[in-house]
Motif scaffolding. Sequence first.
Motif, mmCIF file in Angstrom:
data_model
loop_
_atom_site.group_PDB
_atom_site.id
_atom_site.type_symbol
_atom_site.label_atom_id
_atom_site.label_comp_id
_atom_site.label_asym_id
_atom_site.label_seq_id
_atom_site.Cartn_x
_atom_site.Cartn_y
_atom_site.Cartn_z
ATOM 1 N N ASP A 155 -8.036 7.831 2.920
ATOM 2 C CA ASP A 155 -8.577 6.506 2.839
ATOM 3 C C ASP A 155 -8.576 5.939 1.697
ATOM 4 O O ASP A 155 -9.053 4.753 1.389
ATOM 5 C CB ASP A 155 -10.202 6.680 3.116
ATOM 6 N N ASN A 156 -8.128 6.433 0.535
ATOM 7 C CA ASN A 156 -7.579 6.068 -0.735
ATOM 8 C C ASN A 156 -6.667 4.811 -0.644
ATOM 9 O O ASN A 156 -5.707 4.831 0.230
ATOM 10 C CB ASN A 156 -7.145 7.004 -1.539
ATOM 11 N N GLU A 157 -6.739 3.561 -1.479
ATOM 12 C CA GLU A 157 -6.059 2.653 -1.524
ATOM 13 C C GLU A 157 -5.346 2.737 -2.630
ATOM 14 O O GLU A 157 -5.605 2.768 -3.917
ATOM 15 C CB GLU A 157 -6.665 1.169 -1.544
ATOM 16 N N SER A 186 -11.044 4.002 -4.444
ATOM 17 C CA SER A 186 -11.654 4.998 -3.553
ATOM 18 C C SER A 186 -13.050 4.738 -3.643
ATOM 19 O O SER A 186 -13.655 4.300 -4.880
ATOM 20 C CB SER A 186 -11.156 6.237 -3.465
ATOM 21 N N HIS A 235 0.667 -1.438 -0.201
ATOM 22 C CA HIS A 235 -0.009 0.052 0.098
ATOM 23 C C HIS A 235 0.892 1.188 0.093
ATOM 24 O O HIS A 235 1.589 1.464 1.021
ATOM 25 C CB HIS A 235 -0.960 0.055 1.172
#
Length: 260
Positions: free
Chosen positions: A104-106, A81, A47
Amino acid sequence: MSPAGRRGAWWLVVIAIVSVIAGCGTDGAPNTPVSSATPSTPTASAHLNAAECRETPEAGRIDRTGAGLEFRSGTVRIAMSDSRATARRTPGGAPASADAGDVDNECFGFGKWGNPSPEVPPDTLLFVFKGPGTDGAQVEFSVGDLTGGVLPPIGGTRPRVGPLTAPINAAIGVSVDGAYYHSTSCPLTITAMASERAAASFTCQRADQNDANPFAPDDDVTYDTDESTPTSPGATTSTTPTPVGSPSGITLSGWFELTP
């Protein structure tokens, strides 16, 4: 010296040598065997920092013929997202602004993979990127959208076409942890597309989960069912993608850059 004396002296020498060796083993690093095993291959994609997916590749030359392209190295950065974040993004590019929701985005990164040539006859360019296991991403678009519908060079005749000033449409998919998300409506802003370099940024406002995962081929999926075989009552053969995330799906965004 008597024989008994010589034997006593010899034992003193042996004891001294053993003491020196023991001292070396306890002074500093312990005498543990060094493993010859190689590090294990990662089984999951790392990540990345969300900022890496918001970068914009530098502008370069755009050859609108779409011919003579070969790339052996490069990378893609792709963020996943909730689609409600789409309103904060510019068409075909990186977010126009960022707020607390972006954390919160991956964000994932994959390396160039597969055939150096992106050409898929008769009229498609396909760029594939691969991570560990079944993780990966692909970007696909029509050659005609790049060339403006103009035929490629024939002999010494080179067609004339103006600069590419607007995004073109692309189909983009990403596979993470065995789940494949795909969209066929992704504005792609090409910033370079020539023999020396290719680069572009994109945003897919809605991507849905799809059973047909090209990074994890599976013959036992509905789209490959033999239509000559009747299905049992109540069985469904629909291949409509199942929405994930919010009711409006998820958003894919990011960029890629490739070199020969």
